[in-house]
Design a protein around this motif. Sequence first.
Motif, mmCIF file in Angstrom:
data_model
loop_
_atom_site.group_PDB
_atom_site.id
_atom_site.type_symbol
_atom_site.label_atom_id
_atom_site.label_comp_id
_atom_site.label_asym_id
_atom_site.label_seq_id
_atom_site.Cartn_x
_atom_site.Cartn_y
_atom_site.Cartn_z
ATOM 1 N N THR A 346 0.859 -1.176 0.000
ATOM 2 C CA THR A 346 0.000 0.000 0.000
ATOM 3 C C THR A 346 0.895 1.226 0.000
ATOM 4 O OG1 THR A 346 -1.772 -1.094 1.226
ATOM 5 C CG2 THR A 346 -1.743 1.304 1.272
ATOM 6 N N THR A 347 0.743 2.082 -1.010
ATOM 7 C CA THR A 347 1.446 3.360 -1.033
ATOM 8 C C THR A 347 0.451 4.461 -0.699
ATOM 9 O OG1 THR A 347 1.074 3.490 -3.427
ATOM 10 C CG2 THR A 347 3.179 2.598 -2.670
ATOM 11 N N PHE A 348 0.946 5.506 -0.102
ATOM 12 C CA PHE A 348 0.048 6.525 0.447
ATOM 13 C C PHE A 348 0.039 7.777 -0.414
ATOM 14 C CE2 PHE A 348 1.519 3.960 4.116
ATOM 15 C CZ PHE A 348 0.306 3.340 4.399
ATOM 16 N N ASP A 349 -0.158 7.567 -1.717
ATOM 17 C CA ASP A 349 -0.277 8.684 -2.649
ATOM 18 C C ASP A 349 -1.711 8.929 -3.058
ATOM 19 O OD1 ASP A 349 -0.485 6.293 -3.959
ATOM 20 O OD2 ASP A 349 0.905 6.785 -5.585
ATOM 21 N N LYS A 350 -2.652 8.258 -2.387
ATOM 22 C CA LYS A 350 -4.080 8.420 -2.653
ATOM 23 C C LYS A 350 -4.830 8.024 -1.383
ATOM 24 C CE LYS A 350 -4.204 3.830 -4.867
ATOM 25 N NZ LYS A 350 -2.749 3.590 -4.758
ATOM 26 N N PRO A 351 -6.125 8.294 -1.313
ATOM 27 C CA PRO A 351 -6.879 7.945 -0.095
ATOM 28 C C PRO A 351 -6.758 6.465 0.239
ATOM 29 C CG PRO A 351 -8.171 9.399 -1.486
ATOM 30 C CD PRO A 351 -6.945 9.038 -2.282
ATOM 31 N N LEU A 352 -6.905 6.155 1.522
ATOM 32 C CA LEU A 352 -6.816 4.770 1.974
ATOM 33 C C LEU A 352 -7.876 3.911 1.303
ATOM 34 C CD1 LEU A 352 -6.217 5.312 5.794
ATOM 35 C CD2 LEU A 352 -4.583 4.391 4.142
ATOM 36 N N GLY A 353 -7.527 2.653 1.027
ATOM 37 C CA GLY A 353 -8.458 1.724 0.404
ATOM 38 C C GLY A 353 -9.481 1.192 1.389
ATOM 39 N N LEU A 354 -10.382 0.364 0.885
ATOM 40 C CA LEU A 354 -11.511 -0.115 1.676
ATOM 41 C C LEU A 354 -11.110 -1.083 2.778
ATOM 42 C CD1 LEU A 354 -14.055 -0.708 -1.242
ATOM 43 C CD2 LEU A 354 -14.053 1.184 0.401
ATOM 44 N N ALA A 355 -9.910 -1.640 2.717
ATOM 45 C CA ALA A 355 -9.483 -2.605 3.735
ATOM 46 C C ALA A 355 -9.101 -1.938 5.050
ATOM 47 C CB ALA A 355 -8.297 -3.422 3.219
ATOM 48 N N TRP A 356 -8.951 -0.622 5.065
ATOM 49 C CA TRP A 356 -8.422 0.084 6.231
ATOM 50 C C TRP A 356 -9.543 0.611 7.127
ATOM 51 C CZ3 TRP A 356 -3.182 0.469 7.287
ATOM 52 C CH2 TRP A 356 -2.327 -0.006 6.273
ATOM 53 N N ASN A 357 -9.282 0.568 8.445
ATOM 54 C CA ASN A 357 -10.267 1.035 9.429
ATOM 55 C C ASN A 357 -9.596 1.830 10.543
ATOM 56 O OD1 ASN A 357 -11.537 -2.045 8.788
ATOM 57 N ND2 ASN A 357 -12.930 -0.321 8.638
ATOM 58 N N TYR A 358 -10.403 2.680 11.166
ATOM 59 C CA TYR A 358 -10.024 3.396 12.379
ATOM 60 C C TYR A 358 -10.750 2.775 13.570
ATOM 61 C CZ TYR A 358 -9.114 6.871 8.690
ATOM 62 O OH TYR A 358 -8.701 7.502 7.550
ATOM 63 N N ILE A 359 -10.348 3.180 14.767
ATOM 64 C CA ILE A 359 -11.099 2.833 15.966
ATOM 65 C C ILE A 359 -12.105 3.948 16.211
ATOM 66 C CG2 ILE A 359 -10.983 2.337 18.435
ATOM 67 C CD1 ILE A 359 -8.030 1.576 18.000
ATOM 68 N N GLN A 360 -13.362 3.598 16.165
ATOM 69 C CA GLN A 360 -14.450 4.527 16.418
ATOM 70 C C GLN A 360 -14.576 5.587 15.319
ATOM 71 O OE1 GLN A 360 -17.110 4.541 18.390
ATOM 72 N NE2 GLN A 360 -16.469 2.564 19.237
ATOM 73 N N SER A 361 -15.651 6.327 15.422
ATOM 74 C CA SER A 361 -16.011 7.386 14.490
ATOM 75 C C SER A 361 -16.166 8.678 15.301
ATOM 76 C CB SER A 361 -17.335 7.034 13.800
ATOM 77 O OG SER A 361 -17.877 8.137 13.127
ATOM 78 N N PRO A 362 -15.740 9.833 14.767
ATOM 79 C CA PRO A 362 -15.175 10.053 13.440
ATOM 80 C C PRO A 362 -13.711 9.626 13.379
ATOM 81 C CG PRO A 362 -15.183 12.102 14.653
ATOM 82 C CD PRO A 362 -15.870 11.085 15.529
ATOM 83 N N PRO A 363 -13.133 9.562 12.154
ATOM 84 C CA PRO A 363 -11.710 9.260 12.049
ATOM 85 C C PRO A 363 -10.890 10.262 12.860
ATOM 86 C CG PRO A 363 -12.758 9.171 9.895
ATOM 87 C CD PRO A 363 -13.773 9.735 10.838
#
Length: 541
Positions: A346-363
């Motif tokens: 995964t390179t970080f030259d574009k928004p994160l893909g669908l496989a990625w998650n944060y803990i809780q909302s909002p990010p």
Amino acid sequence: MFTDFIAHATRHLRPVFLLLLAMPAIAAQPASTPFNASIDTSKPVTYTNPVLPGFYSDPSITKAGEYYYLVSSTFEYFPGIPVFRSKDLVNWEQIGHVIDRPEQLPDGVNIFAVTLRYHDGTFYIVTTNVGYGWNFIMTADDPAGPWSDPIWIDIPHIDPDLFFDDDGKVYVINSAFTLYEIDIKTGKVLNETGPVWATEGGRYAEGPHIYKKDGWYYLMAAEGGTEEAHSITIARSHNIAGPYYSNPANPIVTHVNRAGQQNPIQGLGHGDMIQADDGSHWMVFHGYRSVIEGGVHHTLGRETCLSPVSWPEFGWPQVNGNGTITPEMRVPTLPLVPVAPEPVRTTFDKPLGLAWNYIQSPPPAGVSINTNKKALVLTGSAHTLGNPHQKGVSFVGRRLQHTHFKASTELHFEPAASHEKAGLTLLNNGTHFDIMVGTDNGTRYIQATFQFGEINYTSEKRTLAPGPVVLTVEGTGSDFHFGFEQQGKATVLDSVSARYLSSETIGGFTGVYVGPYATGNGKASNSEARYTWFDYKPNTP
């Protein structure tokens, strides 16, 4: 080493942890019993279980057009409720999330089992946000999104199912097996009946689904708790409000018997069924794989499995003949349509893909993508890893999907103060094992830290050379190994048994995530941690 630390710290551990450490391995059982299904190894393997590896629990499925769609529970992770599609039920690709806007559920997320249905051109989900409002419906014209804001339903308990009857009435049934007729537009309860079925008496009955076939209403359930005793049972009635009569051959899915003992996949339960265009029936359900040979410790969470179903007219469904499955399935399938595999890097030259998650909302505000620098940028908040309901934790990760793997990332981090840390973590239900970078009197160091309840273990510190460092975590089935690479040299700092991050040890319903994190350990950081790439690669056992 961590094992030496455990021996030293044993007297401080809770009694349940002492019992865990003293527990002998389960004696190996014969590979074959009189109850095992005979496997014809001359037949080719057509697909492998799980079909969705990693923490994809409580699967629910529907069909629209040429695609099958599937969702799963996500608990504290955001975006929530991943949506997958497939043309063959075996090969799945993620196309979106149901919950991807903080304003949908502004108080927080704790998403239990979900039901997905398609009716008259509209997709529906119904689920429970435990502790943050409870049961609700969301709708979409396109399963990839956007999905609506919640339509709240004033009913108790968890795991609601949504059923559209032929007469236009719409029903929800919950884990107490109480049936509610509702207004699908407003969520208003119009009528209540039940409980309509007592189930088979297994503990923690949940996950109801209603189907209609050959003039019968079939009511399916999960029983036995989501551990080794998990199972799927079914009943039927000529009236949606019951009474429902149990299948005399229950359970229709389980491995809590001699036919399923010592199977690499255990804890089968919480299923949903679908009929394909060719008339065949299929069931998705979850199960888990142990990382300790002869024992029961799973780290990947409950994973989505698939099985064929024989469902004769006016009869009961039979799942794969005897209600068991195997990792290698040798059964006819729909015509297979492979999907593109996920890239290792995964390179970080574009928004994160669908496989990625944060803990809780909002990010968290401290996590961003800098497309100019082609980096994932984390700035540690005052919060630390450890609380699944804590908002604002500077962490982003993806599911572990393999017991044997290597995850690595390149970190650029110059901490200005001793409270500032950044690194790579394995995280499950608040418990976390880390490889992290800090500073001590102006000297950068790297260290492994393993947290278990009130016990915190730290490895020796190693001084880092100037410049970036590659952080590594490798899984070898029963163990995790934490290390780093710098100036062409790879070093393993410490290792720990995977059992200490298993659901049997730490509890909860999720699986292990791996990903970058940063923290100010009680106060906000000023130093940025830049990650330029992240690799996740399965290894051959």
